[in-house]
Write a protein that holds these residues in place. Structure first.
Motif, PDB file in Angstrom:
ATOM      1  N   LEU A  78      73.189  23.739  70.352  1.00 46.00           N
ATOM      2  CA  LEU A  78      74.485  24.160  70.893  1.00 46.00           C
ATOM      3  C   LEU A  78      75.669  23.712  70.030  1.00 46.00           C
ATOM      4  O   LEU A  78      76.808  23.898  70.423  1.00 46.00           O
ATOM      5  N   ARG A  79      75.403  23.155  68.852  1.00 43.50           N
ATOM      6  CA  ARG A  79      76.494  22.749  67.955  1.00 43.50           C
ATOM      7  C   ARG A  79      77.294  23.967  67.511  1.00 43.50           C
ATOM      8  O   ARG A  79      76.736  25.016  67.205  1.00 43.50           O
ATOM      9  N   MET A  80      78.617  23.809  67.427  1.00 43.20           N
ATOM     10  CA  MET A  80      79.497  24.896  67.020  1.00 43.20           C
ATOM     11  C   MET A  80      79.125  25.439  65.639  1.00 43.20           C
ATOM     12  O   MET A  80      79.273  26.637  65.390  1.00 43.20           O
ATOM     13  N   ASP A  81      78.599  24.598  64.763  1.00 39.10           N
ATOM     14  CA  ASP A  81      78.210  25.058  63.428  1.00 39.10           C
ATOM     15  C   ASP A  81      77.187  26.186  63.470  1.00 39.10           C
ATOM     16  O   ASP A  81      77.142  27.013  62.562  1.00 39.10           O
ATOM     17  N   ASN A  82      76.356  26.235  64.503  1.00 41.51           N
ATOM     18  CA  ASN A  82      75.368  27.309  64.620  1.00 41.51           C
ATOM     19  C   ASN A  82      75.990  28.652  64.976  1.00 41.51           C
ATOM     20  O   ASN A  82      75.313  29.680  64.933  1.00 41.51           O
ATOM     21  N   PHE A  83      77.280  28.648  65.331  1.00 40.48           N
ATOM     22  CA  PHE A  83      77.944  29.864  65.794  1.00 40.48           C
ATOM     23  C   PHE A  83      79.142  30.252  64.927  1.00 40.48           C
ATOM     24  O   PHE A  83      79.838  31.200  65.224  1.00 40.48           O
ATOM     25  N   ARG A  84      79.393  29.529  63.859  1.00 43.42           N
ATOM     26  CA  ARG A  84      80.573  29.773  63.014  1.00 43.42           C
ATOM     27  C   ARG A  84      80.572  31.117  62.317  1.00 43.42           C
ATOM     28  O   ARG A  84      81.605  31.739  62.155  1.00 43.42           O
ATOM     29  N   THR A  85      79.396  31.553  61.853  1.00 42.91           N
ATOM     30  CA  THR A  85      79.297  32.819  61.138  1.00 42.91           C
ATOM     31  C   THR A  85      78.146  33.637  61.700  1.00 42.91           C
ATOM     32  O   THR A  85      77.236  33.101  62.348  1.00 42.91           O
ATOM     33  N   VAL A  86      78.178  34.921  61.432  1.00 47.51           N
ATOM     34  CA  VAL A  86      77.090  35.804  61.851  1.00 47.51           C
ATOM     35  C   VAL A  86      75.792  35.366  61.174  1.00 47.51           C
ATOM     36  O   VAL A  86      74.730  35.381  61.797  1.00 47.51           O
ATOM     37  N   VAL A  87      75.872  34.957  59.923  1.00 43.22           N
ATOM     38  CA  VAL A  87      74.679  34.487  59.209  1.00 43.22           C
ATOM     39  C   VAL A  87      74.060  33.306  59.944  1.00 43.22           C
ATOM     40  O   VAL A  87      72.841  33.277  60.176  1.00 43.22           O
ATOM     41  N   ARG A  88      74.859  32.338  60.338  1.00 43.86           N
ATOM     42  CA  ARG A  88      74.316  31.150  61.031  1.00 43.86           C
ATOM     43  C   ARG A  88      73.737  31.509  62.391  1.00 43.86           C
ATOM     44  O   ARG A  88      72.705  30.966  62.800  1.00 43.86           O
ATOM     45  N   MET A  89      74.395  32.423  63.103  1.00 40.25           N
ATOM     46  CA  MET A  89      73.859  32.837  64.402  1.00 40.25           C
ATOM     47  C   MET A  89      72.516  33.542  64.232  1.00 40.25           C
ATOM     48  O   MET A  89      71.580  33.297  64.994  1.00 40.25           O
ATOM     49  N   ALA A  90      72.401  34.412  63.228  1.00 42.86           N
ATOM     50  CA  ALA A  90      71.146  35.124  62.969  1.00 42.86           C
ATOM     51  C   ALA A  90      70.040  34.137  62.584  1.00 42.86           C
ATOM     52  O   ALA A  90      68.891  34.289  63.005  1.00 42.86           O
ATOM     53  N   GLU A  91      70.382  33.131  61.785  1.00 40.14           N
ATOM     54  CA  GLU A  91      69.398  32.102  61.409  1.00 40.14           C
ATOM     55  C   GLU A  91      68.926  31.337  62.643  1.00 40.14           C
ATOM     56  O   GLU A  91      67.733  31.046  62.784  1.00 40.14           O
ATOM     57  N   LEU A  92      69.844  31.011  63.538  1.00 41.54           N
ATOM     58  CA  LEU A  92      69.489  30.314  64.775  1.00 41.54           C
ATOM     59  C   LEU A  92      68.545  31.178  65.614  1.00 41.54           C
ATOM     60  O   LEU A  92      67.510  30.696  66.088  1.00 41.54           O
ATOM     61  N   VAL A  93      68.884  32.448  65.781  1.00 43.62           N
ATOM     62  CA  VAL A  93      68.038  33.360  66.548  1.00 43.62           C
ATOM     63  C   VAL A  93      66.644  33.422  65.943  1.00 43.62           C
ATOM     64  O   VAL A  93      65.638  33.295  66.648  1.00 43.62           O
ATOM     65  N   GLU A  94      66.558  33.590  64.641  1.00 39.99           N
ATOM     66  CA  GLU A  94      65.263  33.704  63.978  1.00 39.99           C
ATOM     67  C   GLU A  94      64.449  32.420  64.134  1.00 39.99           C
ATOM     68  O   GLU A  94      63.247  32.458  64.421  1.00 39.99           O
ATOM     69  N   ARG A  95      65.090  31.274  63.970  1.00 45.10           N
ATOM     70  CA  ARG A  95      64.380  29.993  64.111  1.00 45.10           C
ATOM     71  C   ARG A  95      63.845  29.823  65.530  1.00 45.10           C
ATOM     72  O   ARG A  95      62.694  29.439  65.739  1.00 45.10           O
ATOM     73  N   LEU A  96      64.675  30.137  66.531  1.00 46.87           N
ATOM     74  CA  LEU A  96      64.241  29.977  67.918  1.00 46.87           C
ATOM     75  C   LEU A  96      63.163  30.990  68.287  1.00 46.87           C
ATOM     76  O   LEU A  96      62.254  30.670  69.049  1.00 46.87           O
ATOM     77  N   ARG A  97      63.229  32.187  67.749  1.00 48.72           N
ATOM     78  CA  ARG A  97      62.172  33.177  67.975  1.00 48.72           C
ATOM     79  C   ARG A  97      60.850  32.689  67.402  1.00 48.72           C
ATOM     80  O   ARG A  97      59.797  32.864  68.011  1.00 48.72           O
ATOM     81  N   GLN A  98      60.886  32.096  66.216  1.00 46.59           N
ATOM     82  CA  GLN A  98      59.659  31.590  65.598  1.00 46.59           C
ATOM     83  C   GLN A  98      59.065  30.460  66.430  1.00 46.59           C
ATOM     84  O   GLN A  98      57.850  30.370  66.564  1.00 46.59           O
ATOM     85  N   GLN A  99      59.923  29.616  66.982  1.00 45.70           N
ATOM     86  CA  GLN A  99      59.424  28.518  67.811  1.00 45.70           C
ATOM     87  C   GLN A  99      58.734  29.058  69.058  1.00 45.70           C
ATOM     88  O   GLN A  99      57.685  28.559  69.452  1.00 45.70           O
ATOM     89  N   VAL A 100      59.309  30.084  69.660  1.00 45.95           N
ATOM     90  CA  VAL A 100      58.724  30.679  70.867  1.00 45.95           C
ATOM     91  C   VAL A 100      57.403  31.352  70.548  1.00 45.95           C
ATOM     92  O   VAL A 100      56.440  31.245  71.295  1.00 45.95           O
ATOM     93  N   SER A 101      57.330  32.023  69.386  1.00 52.64           N
ATOM     94  CA  SER A 101      56.110  32.748  69.031  1.00 52.64           C
ATOM     95  C   SER A 101      55.063  31.843  68.358  1.00 52.64           C
ATOM     96  O   SER A 101      53.995  32.308  68.005  1.00 52.64           O
ATOM     97  N   GLY A 102      55.397  30.574  68.163  1.00 52.52           N
ATOM     98  CA  GLY A 102      54.443  29.666  67.556  1.00 52.52           C
ATOM     99  C   GLY A 102      54.437  29.732  66.047  1.00 52.52           C
ATOM    100  O   GLY A 102      53.535  29.211  65.421  1.00 52.52           O
ATOM    101  N   GLY A 103      55.451  30.377  65.463  1.00 54.61           N
ATOM    102  CA  GLY A 103      55.546  30.502  64.010  1.00 54.61           C
ATOM    103  C   GLY A 103      56.011  29.196  63.386  1.00 54.61           C
ATOM    104  O   GLY A 103      56.088  28.162  64.048  1.00 54.61           O
ATOM    105  N   PRO A 104      56.348  29.236  62.113  1.00 58.84           N
ATOM    106  CA  PRO A 104      56.819  28.035  61.396  1.00 58.84           C
ATOM    107  C   PRO A 104      58.039  27.435  62.060  1.00 58.84           C
ATOM    108  O   PRO A 104      58.907  28.146  62.535  1.00 58.84           O
ATOM    109  N   ARG A 105      58.072  26.152  62.116  1.00 58.24           N
ATOM    110  CA  ARG A 105      59.215  25.455  62.722  1.00 58.24           C
ATOM    111  C   ARG A 105      60.077  24.847  61.641  1.00 58.24           C
ATOM    112  O   ARG A 105      59.585  24.309  60.672  1.00 58.24           O
ATOM    113  N   ALA A 106      61.402  24.934  61.858  1.00 56.03           N
ATOM    114  CA  ALA A 106      62.340  24.377  60.879  1.00 56.03           C
ATOM    115  C   ALA A 106      62.502  22.902  61.070  1.00 56.03           C
ATOM    116  O   ALA A 106      62.338  22.369  62.117  1.00 56.03           O
TER     117      ALA A 106
END
Length: 106
Positions: A78-106
């Motif tokens: 929930l850190r503001m840095d994760n929401f500063r740019t569209v790139v960072r938001m997309a990276e957050l979404v992708e990382r959390l999707r991978q965690q849910v699907s059991g993929g690589p974790r950051a």
């Protein structure tokens, strides 16, 4: 990369269909921001910088991302840095999707 100007079709216009790729996430976020702010953004613009969005809009972004991409944003994510740019938001979404699907974790 070419971004279609056509909006995504969804049974509920408040919740667009999930987008499969990170590039798709970025494109959808740009459309969401344009719809809700009345201006165009670039993927690397600081949306909360001078002349940008209020910090109250961050909560709307969190709800939008969670509902649209079926993820849960909690704790340190929930850190503001994760929401500063569209790139960072997309990276957050992708990382959390991978965690849910059991993929690589950051």
């Amino acid at each position: 990369m070419t971004v279609s100007s056509e909006p995504l079709k969804s049974p509920d216009p408040a919740v667009p269909e999930p987008v499969a790729t990170t590039g798709g996430v970025e494109a959808e976020l740009l459309r969401f921001l344009a719809r809700h702010t009345g201006r165009d953004w670039t993927i690397d613009a600081d949306v909360f910088g001078p002349g940008g969005l209020s910090s109250l809009f961050a909560m709307e972004l969190v709800v939008y991302l969670e509902r649209t991409y079926d993820i849960a944003i909690r704790g340190a994510d929930l850190r503001m840095d994760n929401f500063r740019t569209v790139v960072r938001m997309a990276e957050l979404v992708e990382r959390l999707r991978q965690q849910v699907s059991g993929g690589p974790r950051a």
